[in-house]
Enzyme design. Structure first.
Site, PDB file in Angstrom:
ATOM      1  NE  ARG A 123     -22.162  43.020  -4.676  1.00  0.00           N
ATOM      2  CZ  ARG A 123     -22.662  42.303  -3.684  1.00  0.00           C
ATOM      3  NH1 ARG A 123     -22.714  42.810  -2.450  1.00  0.00           N
ATOM      4  NH2 ARG A 123     -23.091  41.067  -3.886  1.00  0.00           N
TER       5      ARG A 123
ATOM      6  CB  SER B  71     -25.043  35.602  -5.353  1.00  0.00           C
ATOM      7  OG  SER B  71     -25.233  36.394  -4.183  1.00  0.00           O
ATOM      8  CD  GLN B  72     -22.437  35.891   0.839  1.00  0.00           C
ATOM      9  OE1 GLN B  72     -21.910  34.886   1.333  1.00  0.00           O
ATOM     10  NE2 GLN B  72     -23.238  36.673   1.545  1.00  0.00           N
TER      11      GLN B  72
ATOM     12  CG  ASP C  47     -30.068  39.036   3.365  1.00  0.00           C
ATOM     13  OD1 ASP C  47     -29.877  37.923   3.895  1.00  0.00           O
ATOM     14  OD2 ASP C  47     -29.155  39.701   2.860  1.00  0.00           O
TER      15      ASP C  47
ATOM     16  CE  LYS D 111     -28.936  34.367   3.607  1.00  0.00           C
ATOM     17  NZ  LYS D 111     -28.075  35.217   2.766  1.00  0.00           N
TER      18      LYS D 111
ATOM     19  NE  ARG E 128     -30.405  40.766   6.630  1.00  0.00           N
ATOM     20  CZ  ARG E 128     -30.170  42.023   6.283  1.00  0.00           C
ATOM     21  NH1 ARG E 128     -31.073  42.953   6.571  1.00  0.00           N
ATOM     22  NH2 ARG E 128     -29.064  42.373   5.655  1.00  0.00           N
TER      23      ARG E 128
END
Length: 417
Positions: free
Chosen positions: A26, A163-164, A303, A330, A375
């Site tokens: 961001r 949300s992206q 995540d 993901k 992850r």
């Protein structure tokens, strides 16, 4: 790709968590959209962050990369109206960049690697259809061509999308002629990530008003150059916080407890499982005598679910992780992969369409797949600290996506490879 075998060893020492990847994306974007020079400090060059830097350069942004900081001048951003964007495997980069690249009339080719092309973009395709933006894509690979210009409008989006998409529009719409609104037609999931976007936009001089269902975006705004230091990443800290809950002894440095990062909820969840979060002179630790089972809503923190699932696998009783359907899109199908890994390591786990059920037990030794997912690999590394014997993980390089120095930090803390 190479495998790695980890001995069952406790971790001990202190670690500075990497800077937040979410905030770094961001900050780089906002600085690139501002006329003038900004300094972004505390940068780690993970593959995802390199992808965002590369894409902003493709739009004409001047970016100088130093060891741990960036100099960014956005004066020439949008200078190019025909460019290629290589998003590597970064879903954030792809979904943020699509609206940004269409602020001016442009011809853009997006490409990427891995499973990025399987991650849905229908939200944007619907907008393109409404606004007459031309696009052409291939199924299951990222090979997307777009030609056109985004226009101010009223956008209607369901709250259960990534949300992206919303963040991508929030970056772009303030630069357009005319005002826009984004209406959420159902409750918003992953709200924490939207809060991060709004927080960063405010830092760079962009004003957006919003209520529970609608974002109000004035057009013809200007980003203001601003220096910014990236704070520590709670999604990465979660691995060490859970490690502490499993009776490792890691002091975690670099956390901002006033952070708007949604993954900060890992602390609350571990406390609900019976842990104590303790401030020390030089950092923070988790202490826990016995982990107890818990129900976890995954919708706001997808995540950190793999590592929280490991905590559940070591808890007394049966835990349920629900609203977890988005884990399937993901870097891998994390819902399926997490259950498969836990079962391979001797834990009773059940995969359902939108949830997983985990019965606490003893982690065994085994050979597991990382599924080319950073992850998953890091969760499996922490699992090795409570395993009966060695755990072998394939494709150790996948951690480069978000935490390039993970294996060095793991060994620094006493992990044995």
């Amino acid at each position: 790709m190479s495998s790695i075998t980890l001995k069952s060893t406790k971790l001990k020492g202190s670690v500075i968590v990497p800077p937040s990847k979410s905030l770094a994306h961001r900050a780089i974007i906002c600085a690139s959209l501002a006329k003038g020079r900004s300094i972004i400090k505390n940068i780690e060059y993970s593959k995802d962050i390199k992808a965002t830097i590369s894409c902003m350069k493709s739009l004409g942004t001047i970016i100088f990369e130093h060891d741990d900081y960036l100099e960014i001048d956005g004066t020439t951003t949008f200078f190019k109206n025909r460019c290629e964007m290589d998003c590597e495997e970064s879903g954030s980069t792809l979904r943020f960049m699509i609206p940004i690249s269409l602020v001016e009339f442009a011809w853009v080719h997006y490409k990427g690697k891995g499973k990025l092309g399987q991650r849905p973009l229908n939200v944007y395709y619907d907008i393109f259809n409404q606004q007459g933006i031309v696009y052409l894509y291939k199924e299951n690979v990222l090979d997307l061509y777009i030609q056109g210009k985004l226009h101010s409008d009223e956008f209607y989006l369901p709250g259960n999308i990534s949300s992206q998409f919303i963040s991508g529009l929030l970056f772009a719409l303030p630069l357009l002629d005319g005002d826009s609104k984004i209406h959420m037609t159902s409750p918003l999931q992953s709200k924490g990530y939207i809060d991060l976007t709004l927080q960063m936009l405010k830092q760079y001089g962009i004003k957006i008003e919003y209520d529970e269902q609608t974002f109000y975006i004035k057009g013809n705004q200007e980003y203001q150059a601003h220096d910014y230091t990236i704070e520590g990443d709670f999604s990465q800290a979660a691995f060490y916080l859970v490690a502490d809950a499993l009776k490792n002894d890691v002091i975690i440095k670099g956390l901002n407890l006033k952070s708007a990062q949604g993954d900060k909820v890992v602390i609350d969840i571990l406390e609900e499982m019976g842990c104590s979060f303790i401030k020390k002179e030089d950092g923070y630790v988790i202490k826990c005598d016995t982990l107890t089972s818990v129900d976890i809503d995954a919708s706001q923190c997808p995540d950190i679910i793999p590592i929280l699932a490991l905590a559940c696998a070591n808890a007394k009783g049966t835990s349920r992780i629900y609203n977890a359907g988005r884990l399937r899109i993901k870097e891998c199908d994390r819902l399926k992969a997490t259950v498969e890994v836990l079962k391979e390591l001797g834990i009773e786990a059940i995969e359902k369409e939108d949830e997983m059920i985990i019965k606490g037990g003893q982690i065994q030794s085994g050979k597991v797949s990382s599924y080319n997912d950073h992850r998953m690999a890091m969760m499996e590394a922490i699992a090795s600290t409570v395993a009966k014997d060695m755990i072998e993980i394939d494709n150790k390089e996948c951690v480069q996506k978000s935490y390039p120095s993970f294996w060095q930090d793991y060994q620094m803390l006493g992990g044995q490879i």
